[in-house]
Design an enzyme around this catalytic site. Structure first.
Site, mmCIF file in Angstrom:
data_model
loop_
_atom_site.group_PDB
_atom_site.id
_atom_site.type_symbol
_atom_site.label_atom_id
_atom_site.label_comp_id
_atom_site.label_asym_id
_atom_site.label_seq_id
_atom_site.Cartn_x
_atom_site.Cartn_y
_atom_site.Cartn_z
ATOM 1 N N GLY A 98 0.816 -1.208 0.000
ATOM 2 C CA GLY A 98 0.000 0.000 0.000
ATOM 3 C C GLY A 98 0.845 1.251 0.000
ATOM 4 O O GLY A 98 0.571 2.204 -0.741
ATOM 5 N N ASP A 100 -4.913 0.421 4.118
ATOM 6 C CA ASP A 100 -4.142 0.896 2.964
ATOM 7 C C ASP A 100 -4.855 2.039 2.244
ATOM 8 O O ASP A 100 -4.211 2.878 1.607
ATOM 9 C CB ASP A 100 -3.877 -0.247 1.975
ATOM 10 C CG ASP A 100 -2.682 -1.096 2.393
ATOM 11 O OD1 ASP A 100 -1.769 -0.542 3.025
ATOM 12 O OD2 ASP A 100 -2.675 -2.298 2.100
ATOM 13 N N LYS A 118 17.010 -15.715 -3.937
ATOM 14 C CA LYS A 118 16.185 -16.889 -4.216
ATOM 15 C C LYS A 118 14.721 -16.717 -3.813
ATOM 16 O O LYS A 118 13.818 -17.121 -4.573
ATOM 17 C CB LYS A 118 16.778 -18.131 -3.539
ATOM 18 C CG LYS A 118 16.181 -19.444 -4.034
ATOM 19 C CD LYS A 118 16.464 -19.670 -5.519
ATOM 20 C CE LYS A 118 17.940 -20.005 -5.756
ATOM 21 N NZ LYS A 118 18.204 -20.311 -7.178
ATOM 22 N N CYS A 154 -13.762 10.203 19.625
ATOM 23 C CA CYS A 154 -14.840 9.216 19.618
ATOM 24 C C CYS A 154 -15.113 8.708 21.045
ATOM 25 O O CYS A 154 -15.691 9.418 21.843
ATOM 26 C CB CYS A 154 -14.516 8.091 18.639
ATOM 27 S SG CYS A 154 -15.963 7.111 18.168
ATOM 28 N N GLY A 187 -13.114 8.618 23.321
ATOM 29 C CA GLY A 187 -12.448 9.590 24.183
ATOM 30 C C GLY A 187 -13.358 10.745 24.555
ATOM 31 O O GLY A 187 -13.294 11.266 25.673
ATOM 32 N N MET A 188 -14.216 11.178 23.638
ATOM 33 C CA MET A 188 -15.175 12.238 23.962
ATOM 34 C C MET A 188 -16.253 11.707 24.904
ATOM 35 O O MET A 188 -16.649 12.381 25.873
ATOM 36 C CB MET A 188 -15.819 12.775 22.697
ATOM 37 C CG MET A 188 -16.959 13.747 22.976
ATOM 38 S SD MET A 188 -17.763 14.346 21.484
ATOM 39 C CE MET A 188 -19.398 14.740 22.112
ATOM 40 N N ARG A 212 -21.653 3.903 17.147
ATOM 41 C CA ARG A 212 -23.094 3.642 17.293
ATOM 42 C C ARG A 212 -23.626 4.147 18.640
ATOM 43 O O ARG A 212 -24.777 3.956 18.963
ATOM 44 C CB ARG A 212 -23.413 2.143 17.135
ATOM 45 C CG ARG A 212 -22.716 1.209 18.094
ATOM 46 C CD ARG A 212 -23.281 -0.212 17.988
ATOM 47 N NE ARG A 212 -23.264 -0.723 16.644
ATOM 48 C CZ ARG A 212 -22.241 -1.370 16.072
ATOM 49 N NH1 ARG A 212 -21.131 -1.544 16.766
ATOM 50 N NH2 ARG A 212 -22.308 -1.811 14.852
ATOM 51 N N HIS A 222 -13.690 11.214 13.863
ATOM 52 C CA HIS A 222 -12.301 10.764 13.752
ATOM 53 C C HIS A 222 -11.509 11.712 12.852
ATOM 54 O O HIS A 222 -11.361 11.475 11.649
ATOM 55 C CB HIS A 222 -12.257 9.342 13.187
ATOM 56 C CG HIS A 222 -12.715 8.299 14.147
ATOM 57 N ND1 HIS A 222 -11.867 7.679 15.043
ATOM 58 C CD2 HIS A 222 -13.951 7.780 14.388
ATOM 59 C CE1 HIS A 222 -12.547 6.821 15.773
ATOM 60 N NE2 HIS A 222 -13.819 6.860 15.400
ATOM 61 N N GLU A 266 -8.409 12.104 12.566
ATOM 62 C CA GLU A 266 -7.182 11.510 12.019
ATOM 63 C C GLU A 266 -7.379 10.955 10.616
ATOM 64 O O GLU A 266 -6.412 10.831 9.844
ATOM 65 C CB GLU A 266 -6.666 10.415 12.952
ATOM 66 C CG GLU A 266 -7.491 9.135 13.023
ATOM 67 C CD GLU A 266 -8.610 9.171 14.056
ATOM 68 O OE1 GLU A 266 -9.070 8.086 14.469
ATOM 69 O OE2 GLU A 266 -9.033 10.279 14.429
#
EC number: 6.3.4.2
Length: 543
Positions: free
Chosen positions: A18, A71, A188, A378, A380-381, A467, A511, A513
């Site tokens: 990737g 990726d 090889k 997420c 974390g909040m 969710r 998110h 990031e």
């Protein structure tokens, strides 16, 4: 008409297909070409959404709500082009689509087979929606010889046979291991890998050889001869000090020149690598350095791949070196917070399940009370709201319904929400896969808030994957103790951002990031690093 580049891997997994493909894409873009990247994943899961992060790494979410392989994150970071649900597909998804069509009677009684039905579906995915692109790059997950990948290799073999030779290119990424006792690189494994690829009917045009030292002329000659490629097509892929060095390293080795030569392109525009050189210069020559503590629950660092890169981008924005200190959230549950005291900023990232959440809450409380720069993402909040409810409001039972029944459901499962003007509904005991709030959603920021200052605008769009939501009925009580709801969904019902005004303390439901890029760092991470540098300077002055 688009030209097709197929990227395959051999010898061992995790060699970086990737990253290699994304780096080549960046080089072609730097010459002014447009490029689209697609990923073929051989696993039988419909998508990685229900896979454990310890096994598969992070799930990268596109703006249109597709759960994809990590990726795809490399593709976006290196090209700046937002991926879509049509850029990634698994064998499970292909099988699911075909079986659904068979059940509908679409095949009119025919026997469904790998060839032609599965391979035709793969070819249709590869060749669809590619108009307007100069190049389309296709990566196959795993390594050549994997039994589940055989339909993908067969589809590529057919496409290369059906298309003009000058319109397709095969790049094979392999490993050249160094054997200390022999004192040499061994060719090889690459020879065997290429032999396996050729037995399928695919002759590679370029070899990308991962190695930890230069390839001697004799080994290069041997690889070219035994693998039937030009000597100039044996490209050295040395280990790099950071991933953003890789495009320049490949350019020095002549990878983009070899690709253009294969396609007969003799009038390619000059390459402009100045933006990438600026990124690597900021990484290699920082003006200062900080340590960011990431309070994590998953030991597999690929579970936080986009987060790691976004933190680095925050450093690039400030020309600062950033070291990540990984802090096991469960280790904080004993009450020993020593690990947090030695860092300049704290991040509590997303995650699922109750394990480690008490340690995360302890870290959030420490950040609140110490004034150390903090970013929650997420989960974390959600935990930042639970922390405030427990330790400031006095709701000792404050928790999330994700963790079980609670008298004070500060966080609760969403049953419905708005998406593109339509109501999305979910059953409490429904399927797990693809049933979260996924993709980009807008948010409105409070004028004059920290969030507004960071973003420089009052309406933003960010990607979600969750969710559970902070229960808005507790908003007034939480704001009374200083946790401001500075970002909301446009209808004002869903909390998107909470913050504290007395320090750099901000937590978001989405998110960020996922949309940070080395050439355009996300403002939240740039702001966190800036705040950490400022705190470091104030501490030095006070000393």
């Amino acid at each position: 008409m688009a030209r097709y580049i197929f990227v395959t891997g051999g010898v061992v997994s995790s060699l970086g297909k990737g990253l290699a493909g994304a780096s080549l894409a960046a080089l072609l873009q730097a010459r002014g070409y447009s490029i689209r990247m697609k990923k073929l994943d051989p696993y039988l899961n419909v998508d990685p959404g229900t896979m454990g992060p310890d096994q598969h790494g992070e799930v990268f979410v596109t703006s249109d709500g597709a759960e994809t392989d990590l990726d795809i994150g490399h593709y976006e970071r290196f090209t700046g082009r937002p991926a879509t649900s049509t850029d990634s597909i698994s064998q499970g998804r292909i099988f699911s689509n075909i079986i659904a069509a068979e059940r509908r009677g679409d095949f009119l009684g025919k026997t469904i087979q790998i060839v032609p039905h599965v391979t035709d579906a793969i070819k249709a995915f590869i060749t669809s929606e590619n108009s307007g692109f100069d190049f389309v790059m296709i990566e196959i997950g795993g390594t050549v010889g994997d039994i589940e990948a055989q339909p993908f290799y067969e589809a590529i073999r057919q496409l290369r046979q059906e298309m003009p030779y000058s319109d397709t290119l095969s790049i094979h990424l392999t490993l050249l291991p160094y054997i200390p006792t022999a004192g040499e690189l061994k060719t090889k494994p690459t020879q065997h890998s290429v032999a396996t690829l050729r037995s399928i009917g695919i002759q590679p045009n370029i070899l990308l050889c991962r190695c930890d030292r230069a390839i001697p002329p004799e080994e290069r000659r041997k690889l070219a001869s035994f693998c039937s490629v030009a000597p100039s097509a044996v490209i050295e892929a040395l280990d790099a000090s950071n991933i953003y060095d890789v495009p320049m390293a490949y350019h020095r080795e002549g990878l983009d020149a070899e690709v253009l030569r294969h396609f007969g392109i003799t009038d390619a525009p000059a390459i402009n690598l100045a933006p990438w050189l600026a990124v690597t210069d900021a990484i290699k020559n920082p003006r200062a350095s900080i340590t960011v503590g990431v309070v994590a629950k998953y030991p597999h660092k690929d579970a936080y791949k986009s987060l790691v890169e976004a933190i680095a981008h925050g450093g690039v924005a400030n020309k600062a070196g950033v070291k990540i200190e990984w802090i096991d959230s469960q280790s904080l549950e004993s009450g020993d917070l020593t690990a947090l005291m030695g860092v300049d900023a704290i991040i509590v990232p997303g995650g699922f399940g109750q394990r480690g959440t008490e340690g995360k809450i302890a870290a959030i409380r420490y950040a609140r009370e110490s004034g150390k720069p903090f970013l929650g993402i997420c989960l974390g909040m959600q935990l930042a709201c639970i922390e405030a409810a427990r330790h400031q409001i006095g709701l000792k039972a404050a928790s999330s319904t994700e963790f079980g029944p609670t008298e004070a459901p500060i966080v609760a499962q969403m049953m419905e929400w708005m998406s593109d003007g339509q109501i999305e509904k979910r059953a409490e005991n429904g399927d797990l896969g693809g049933t979260m709030r996924l993709g980009a959603f807008p948010a409105v920021l409070e004028t004059g808030s920290l969030a507004h200052k960071i973003y420089g605008e009052t309406t933003i769009s960010e990607r979600h994957r969750h969710r559970y939501e902070v229960n808005a009925r507790y908003r007034r009580a939480l704001e009374d103790v200083g946790l401001r709801f500075s970002g909301l969904s446009p209808d004002g019902l869903l909390p998107e951002i909470v913050e504290r005004r007395e320090s750099f303390f901000i937590a978001v439901q989405f998110h960020p990031e996922l949309v940070s890029r080395p050439l355009s760092p996300h403002p939240l991470f740039a702001g966190l690093v800036e705040a950490a540098l400022l705190g470091q300077s104030k501490a030095a002055l006070a000393a």
